[in-house]
Design an enzyme around this catalytic site. Structure first.
Site, PDB file in Angstrom:
ATOM      1  N   MET A  29       2.371   9.128   4.828  1.00  0.00           N
ATOM      2  CA  MET A  29       1.316   9.926   5.963  1.00  0.00           C
ATOM      3  C   MET A  29       2.268  11.003   6.320  1.00  0.00           C
ATOM      4  O   MET A  29       1.610  11.659   7.306  1.00  0.00           O
ATOM      5  CB  MET A  29       1.148   8.942   6.669  1.00  0.00           C
ATOM      6  CG  MET A  29       0.278   7.083   5.980  1.00  0.00           C
ATOM      7  SD  MET A  29      -1.364   6.549   7.305  1.00  0.00           S
ATOM      8  CE  MET A  29       0.400   6.452   8.768  1.00  0.00           C
ATOM      9  N   GLY A  35      13.574   7.581   5.338  1.00  0.00           N
ATOM     10  CA  GLY A  35      13.356   6.281   5.415  1.00  0.00           C
ATOM     11  C   GLY A  35      12.483   6.702   3.328  1.00  0.00           C
ATOM     12  O   GLY A  35      12.849   6.310   2.365  1.00  0.00           O
ATOM     13  N   HIS A  36      11.533   8.100   3.666  1.00  0.00           N
ATOM     14  CA  HIS A  36      10.368   8.691   2.915  1.00  0.00           C
ATOM     15  C   HIS A  36      11.552   9.108   1.437  1.00  0.00           C
ATOM     16  O   HIS A  36      10.821   8.394   0.700  1.00  0.00           O
ATOM     17  CB  HIS A  36       9.203   9.369   2.933  1.00  0.00           C
ATOM     18  CG  HIS A  36       8.299   8.775   4.601  1.00  0.00           C
ATOM     19  ND1 HIS A  36       8.569   9.190   5.616  1.00  0.00           N
ATOM     20  CD2 HIS A  36       7.833   7.722   4.381  1.00  0.00           C
ATOM     21  CE1 HIS A  36       7.777   8.915   6.092  1.00  0.00           C
ATOM     22  NE2 HIS A  36       6.825   7.949   5.882  1.00  0.00           N
ATOM     23  N   GLN A  60      -7.454   3.082   8.116  1.00  0.00           N
ATOM     24  CA  GLN A  60      -5.751   1.808   8.720  1.00  0.00           C
ATOM     25  C   GLN A  60      -6.007   2.629   9.938  1.00  0.00           C
ATOM     26  O   GLN A  60      -4.983   1.349  10.533  1.00  0.00           O
ATOM     27  CB  GLN A  60      -4.817   2.341   7.614  1.00  0.00           C
ATOM     28  CG  GLN A  60      -4.228   3.343   8.148  1.00  0.00           C
ATOM     29  CD  GLN A  60      -3.118   3.412   6.863  1.00  0.00           C
ATOM     30  OE1 GLN A  60      -3.141   3.514   6.025  1.00  0.00           O
ATOM     31  NE2 GLN A  60      -1.483   3.237   7.166  1.00  0.00           N
ATOM     32  N   LYS A 149      10.723  -1.737   5.644  1.00  0.00           N
ATOM     33  CA  LYS A 149      10.305  -1.676   7.228  1.00  0.00           C
ATOM     34  C   LYS A 149       8.804  -2.214   7.574  1.00  0.00           C
ATOM     35  O   LYS A 149       8.417  -2.601   8.180  1.00  0.00           O
ATOM     36  CB  LYS A 149      10.332   0.032   7.626  1.00  0.00           C
ATOM     37  CG  LYS A 149      10.642  -0.035   9.560  1.00  0.00           C
ATOM     38  CD  LYS A 149       9.360   0.375   9.680  1.00  0.00           C
ATOM     39  CE  LYS A 149       8.833   1.267   9.607  1.00  0.00           C
ATOM     40  NZ  LYS A 149       7.582   1.833  10.628  1.00  0.00           N
ATOM     41  N   GLN A 153       3.165  -5.300   4.861  1.00  0.00           N
ATOM     42  CA  GLN A 153       2.311  -4.241   4.242  1.00  0.00           C
ATOM     43  C   GLN A 153       2.556  -4.289   2.226  1.00  0.00           C
ATOM     44  O   GLN A 153       2.182  -3.827   1.073  1.00  0.00           O
ATOM     45  CB  GLN A 153       2.515  -2.826   4.251  1.00  0.00           C
ATOM     46  CG  GLN A 153       2.122  -1.806   3.296  1.00  0.00           C
ATOM     47  CD  GLN A 153       1.948  -0.074   4.283  1.00  0.00           C
ATOM     48  OE1 GLN A 153       1.330  -0.227   4.729  1.00  0.00           O
ATOM     49  NE2 GLN A 153       2.816   0.264   4.193  1.00  0.00           N
ATOM     50  N   MET A 184      14.293   3.387  10.815  1.00  0.00           N
ATOM     51  CA  MET A 184      13.454   5.168  10.145  1.00  0.00           C
ATOM     52  C   MET A 184      12.061   4.764  10.712  1.00  0.00           C
ATOM     53  O   MET A 184      11.490   3.897   9.471  1.00  0.00           O
ATOM     54  CB  MET A 184      14.160   5.535   9.471  1.00  0.00           C
ATOM     55  CG  MET A 184      15.275   5.755   8.797  1.00  0.00           C
ATOM     56  SD  MET A 184      15.618   7.406  10.197  1.00  0.00           S
ATOM     57  CE  MET A 184      17.315   7.745   9.596  1.00  0.00           C
ATOM     58  N   SER A 185      11.841   5.474  11.722  1.00  0.00           N
ATOM     59  CA  SER A 185       9.800   5.246  11.773  1.00  0.00           C
ATOM     60  C   SER A 185       9.221   7.013  11.871  1.00  0.00           C
ATOM     61  O   SER A 185      10.063   7.466  12.691  1.00  0.00           O
ATOM     62  CB  SER A 185       9.406   4.527  12.509  1.00  0.00           C
ATOM     63  OG  SER A 185       8.161   4.590  12.910  1.00  0.00           O
TER      64      SER A 185
HETATM   65  O1  PAF Z   1       3.524   2.665   5.048  1.00  0.00           O
HETATM   66  C1  PAF Z   1       2.234   4.054   5.040  1.00  0.00           C
HETATM   67  O2  PAF Z   1       2.476   4.777   5.296  1.00  0.00           O
HETATM   68  C2  PAF Z   1       0.967   4.046   4.724  1.00  0.00           C
HETATM   69  O3  PAF Z   1       0.412   2.662   5.267  1.00  0.00           O
HETATM   70  C3  PAF Z   1       0.643   4.156   3.178  1.00  0.00           C
HETATM   71  C4  PAF Z   1       0.666   2.704   2.416  1.00  0.00           C
HETATM   72  C5  PAF Z   1       1.250   5.536   2.683  1.00  0.00           C
HETATM   73  C6  PAF Z   1      -1.122   3.487   3.352  1.00  0.00           C
HETATM   74  O4  PAF Z   1      -1.599   4.884   3.698  1.00  0.00           O
END
Ligand code: PAF
Length: 289
Positions: A29, A35-36, A60, A149, A153, A184-185
């Site tokens: 997102m 982390g990404h 979501q 993290k 999910q 990290m978030s």
């Molecule tokens: O983890 C996230 O950033 C979101 O939940 C995802 C998997 C991109 C779905 O919108």
């Protein structure tokens, strides 16, 4: 390595489907952090072509959640994704993702989507599963990379992939932490200095669980009480501190190595989550001999 940005669904479908070799996919997102980047690096190592998406998925977020405030910084994100090795950046428009006649969502019948995060955020996992299924359909990746993290999910996404026989392998990569242990978030961006310090209560609670387990405690309620004490002392609003089965997220009564300690709490404007597998290393505690 140059990053190619794709914006329309047609462009995304035709480019991704035309990829020669294994396509790795990192859905995000945005508000990209280390982390990404670790997910993109993992994809880079294992796949020939790496696509990352940025889509702040309205489905979501609950009505009272941070959809509008969620950090949006595409230009900086593109630089960070390219630096980690992404080839394709997918930036999908909300109206193209969800046209007015959009009528299909994905849910799961088990407690998986109604416990813990699902209980605190009703409808959240339906939104996640729907967008992830749509993204998988568009991109057609061989492998998709998710961060540990967001533990619950990863469990619900894996279940969807298994139940619907989706031809994608889901890889779960370790949580990346700041040197002091904070996971990290993207939502850490909401924290002021005092709140940043208070947010350490989440990893502190996980450390308390690990410490109790290492000291021989096997009662899940006792371990949960140790976590809750730390979380209550440090955060504005603890939401849960539980020990769960790693496969189905059901509550434990007796703790075993590999059980997952999960915590969620509000710290100022941020709602934060974290988790830890009992028996694993965690920053702030010596590695187990
Ligand atoms: O983890 C996230 O950033 C979101 O939940 C995802 C998997 C991109 C779905 O919108």
């Amino acid at each position: 390595m140059t990053l190619t940005t794709l914006r329309t669904l047609d462009e995304i479908r035709s480019t991704c489907r035309g990829v020669d070799g294994q396509l790795g996919f990192v859905p995000t997102m945005g508000a990209i952090h280390a982390g990404h980047q670790s997910l993109v690096r993992a994809a880079r190592q294992e796949c020939d072509v790496v696509a990352a998406s940025i889509f702040v998925n309205p489905l979501q977020f609950g009505d009272d959640e941070d959809l509008d405030a969620y950090p949006r910084r595409e230009a900086e994100d593109a630089v960070l994704l390219a630096a980690a090795g992404a080839d394709l950046l997918l930036l999908i428009d909300k109206d193209e993702m969800y046209p007015p006649d959009f009528a299909t969502t994905i849910t799961q019948s088990e407690t998986l989507v109604t416990t813990l995060e699902g209980e605190c955020r009703p409808g959240h996992f339906e939104g996640v599963l729907t967008v992830v299924a749509k993204l998988f359909g568009l991109v057609g990746p061989c492998r998709a990379f998710f961060g540990r993290k967001d533990y619950q999910q990863t469990v619900v996404v894996r279940r969807m992939v298994a139940d619907l026989n989706l031809p994608v392998h889901v890889e779960v990569c370790p949580t990346v932490r700041e040197p002091d242990g904070l996971a990290m978030s993207s939502r850490n961006a909401y924290l002021g200095d005092d709140q940043r310090a208070a947010a350490l209560s989440l990893v502190g609670a996980l450390r308390a669980a690990e410490q109790a387990f290492r000291a021989g405690e096997r009662s899940a309620p006792a371990i949960e009480a140790a976590m809750e004490t730390i979380l209550r002392a440090g955060t504005d609003e603890p939401e849960y501190a539980c020990l769960v089965d790693p496969l189905d997220m059901s509550r434990r009564t007796a703790a075993r190595a590999g059980d997952v300690a999960v915590v969620a709490a509000r710290v100022g404007p941020a709602r934060l989550i974290d988790n830890h597998s009992l028996g694993d290393t965690i920053p702030g505690l010596p590695a187990r001999p």
